[in-house]
Design a protein around this motif. Sequence first.
Motif, PDB file in Angstrom:
ATOM      1  N   LEU A  87      -3.399  -2.209  -3.768  1.00 21.04           N
ATOM      2  CA  LEU A  87      -3.350  -1.170  -2.738  1.00 21.04           C
ATOM      3  C   LEU A  87      -4.226  -0.850  -1.844  1.00 21.04           C
ATOM      4  O   LEU A  87      -4.723   0.150  -1.507  1.00 21.04           O
ATOM      5  N   LEU A  88      -4.936  -2.030  -1.440  1.00 20.33           N
ATOM      6  CA  LEU A  88      -5.975  -1.777  -0.452  1.00 20.33           C
ATOM      7  C   LEU A  88      -5.746  -2.374   0.928  1.00 20.33           C
ATOM      8  O   LEU A  88      -4.564  -3.264   0.898  1.00 20.33           O
ATOM      9  N   TYR A  89      -6.092  -1.596   2.129  1.00 20.09           N
ATOM     10  CA  TYR A  89      -5.934  -2.279   3.263  1.00 20.09           C
ATOM     11  C   TYR A  89      -6.616  -3.364   3.770  1.00 20.09           C
ATOM     12  O   TYR A  89      -7.899  -3.278   3.967  1.00 20.09           O
ATOM     13  N   ASP A 119       2.713   2.223  -2.200  1.00 19.25           N
ATOM     14  CA  ASP A 119       2.548   2.640  -3.614  1.00 19.25           C
ATOM     15  C   ASP A 119       1.241   3.323  -3.786  1.00 19.25           C
ATOM     16  O   ASP A 119       1.163   4.395  -4.407  1.00 19.25           O
ATOM     17  N   GLY A 120       0.327   3.092  -3.206  1.00 19.89           N
ATOM     18  CA  GLY A 120      -0.964   3.993  -3.096  1.00 19.89           C
ATOM     19  C   GLY A 120      -0.660   5.262  -2.291  1.00 19.89           C
ATOM     20  O   GLY A 120      -1.334   6.114  -2.955  1.00 19.89           O
ATOM     21  N   LEU A 121       0.112   5.127  -1.252  1.00 19.50           N
ATOM     22  CA  LEU A 121       0.414   6.544  -0.487  1.00 19.50           C
ATOM     23  C   LEU A 121       1.297   7.333  -1.649  1.00 19.50           C
ATOM     24  O   LEU A 121       0.895   8.620  -1.454  1.00 19.50           O
ATOM     25  N   GLN A 170       5.171   7.598  -8.766  1.00 20.18           N
ATOM     26  CA  GLN A 170       5.728   6.583  -7.855  1.00 20.18           C
ATOM     27  C   GLN A 170       7.062   6.356  -7.911  1.00 20.18           C
ATOM     28  O   GLN A 170       7.829   6.272  -6.959  1.00 20.18           O
ATOM     29  N   ARG A 203     -11.626   2.298  -6.037  1.00 14.67           N
ATOM     30  CA  ARG A 203     -10.493   3.028  -5.240  1.00 14.67           C
ATOM     31  C   ARG A 203      -9.834   4.111  -6.417  1.00 14.67           C
ATOM     32  O   ARG A 203      -9.416   5.192  -6.209  1.00 14.67           O
ATOM     33  N   TYR A 214      -8.803   6.753   0.917  1.00 11.41           N
ATOM     34  CA  TYR A 214      -8.355   7.325  -0.376  1.00 11.41           C
ATOM     35  C   TYR A 214      -9.079   8.413  -0.831  1.00 11.41           C
ATOM     36  O   TYR A 214      -8.350   9.561  -1.372  1.00 11.41           O
ATOM     37  N   LEU A 247      -7.950  11.268   1.000  1.00 12.56           N
ATOM     38  CA  LEU A 247      -6.537  11.787   0.463  1.00 12.56           C
ATOM     39  C   LEU A 247      -6.573  12.906  -0.804  1.00 12.56           C
ATOM     40  O   LEU A 247      -5.588  13.594  -1.154  1.00 12.56           O
ATOM     41  N   ARG A 296       5.219   3.330 -13.207  1.00  8.34           N
ATOM     42  CA  ARG A 296       5.271   3.947 -11.853  1.00  8.34           C
ATOM     43  C   ARG A 296       6.076   5.381 -12.209  1.00  8.34           C
ATOM     44  O   ARG A 296       5.741   6.272 -11.252  1.00  8.34           O
ATOM     45  N   THR A 353       0.921  -1.339  -0.121  1.00 11.29           N
ATOM     46  CA  THR A 353      -0.093  -0.049   0.056  1.00 11.29           C
ATOM     47  C   THR A 353       0.876   1.277   0.116  1.00 11.29           C
ATOM     48  O   THR A 353       0.223   2.440  -0.212  1.00 11.29           O
TER      49      THR A 353
END
Lengths: 220, 235
Positions: free
Chosen positions: B86-88, A80-82, B52, B145, B100, B103, B47, A78
């Motif tokens: 990318l999920l919790y 990468d999500g941030l 990223q 998301r 999200y 954010l 990326r 996660t």
Amino acid sequence: MLRHIKEIAIKDLRLEFRTKSTLNFMLLFALITSMMFSISVPFQSIQGTAPGLLWLVFLFVGLMGFSRAFLREVELGTLDGLKSAPVSPSDILLGKVIYNLVLVLIMEAIIVPVFIGLFDLEIGNLPLAFLVITTGNAGFVVVSSSLSTLVLRARSRELLAPLIMFPVIYPVISTTISGLRMAMGGGVLMDVKNEFILLVSFIIIMLIVSLLTFEYALED
Amino acid sequence: MKAIEISNLVKRYGNFTALRDVSLEVNIGDSWAILGPNGAGKTTLIRIISGQAKPTGGEVKVFGVSSNEFTEEIKRRIGILSHNHLLYEDLTAWENLIFYGRLYGVEGIEDVAEDMLRKMGLIGRADDPVRTFSRGMKQKLAIARALIHSPDLVILDEPTSGLDVRSRKDLADMVSSLKRDGKTVLFTTHNLEEVSEFCSYVAILHRGRLLGTRRVGGEPLEDYYLRLVEDASTH
């Protein structure tokens, strides 16, 4: 931005209170260490060694627990999500620092009374002792939160993190022990003025350095 | 202004060069597939485009802004669906979207999240932790998301890997809907069939080099791909 910092800290706290994966481990480890110390240190010398031992408990659990805030993001993928979200690296770091500060306050609220009870300690100035421990832990949290990102991609990151943190936090350890000794002896705020100046300066300097370099630490 | 402008992009990790001199332009509203085998550099390229990672050399511009100077405003215009969702896992579907969404500064996030969950057929599982979801359900939530902030550029990094037939069909419908809405779509895949299914243009990436670009249609894609790879091997 304050909103992002708050969201990241709340999200981490929500995750932690739901799984208790770090907090349970830290508390259990702190209790075991405190009990080991209580049965191995002679009663006569405990008053003099207690500040060092108490801080040693926080050191052990902090070295292993504080870096979890970032390691968990890497393990889940996660981070990468941030990184792709409209959030500055500083916001991510400060969110993690606040999360770790809350963890350490919970730890202090449980461990300090247990430690005092186990050793039958006489604390001359309890509020000052708490203040010294909290300030020392704040320095520890700032260092560990930022340095843990340096080992995110290392293979043995859990082992490597304490190794690189220890030399950096040594000034915090020695200063906090000195301040704690004075607080236990019944000293007042003015007696630990120098320790506070040193600790607060350390926190400010480390925070500035961390905020300036954190973007690079997060890069691939 | 182009949606994406990539010029002479180079990315190195130590001695390993992941991307070599890649240049590509994507117009706003176009849908592009980046086709290449595993290890071709597709994810590295994604990326960098999504902010990223930073390039070692060359430049990537998204909506006219260099990736080295990405502002929060630019990142708000990009939505990424990664093969890692990318999920919790220990948060609920609802909590993930709210986190999200906040954010990304989405206004009225509660209503938007509810609408998204309803569209994805997950409203009944909104309060369940993500770890209890199937692969397909996680992928649907990952799509929600990625789109929660209505991005102008949607990046899909190998989104079909591990999906069942039904979830794959839902994804295809979602991409069609994005194209109808005039969104720019960038899609990475190593599957030739998916290129024509999802995109109008294709870029062939092989061992970090961009071998060629073309519109989908005309010469069979397989022949085109093999010809470019063969040429690259002989030169």
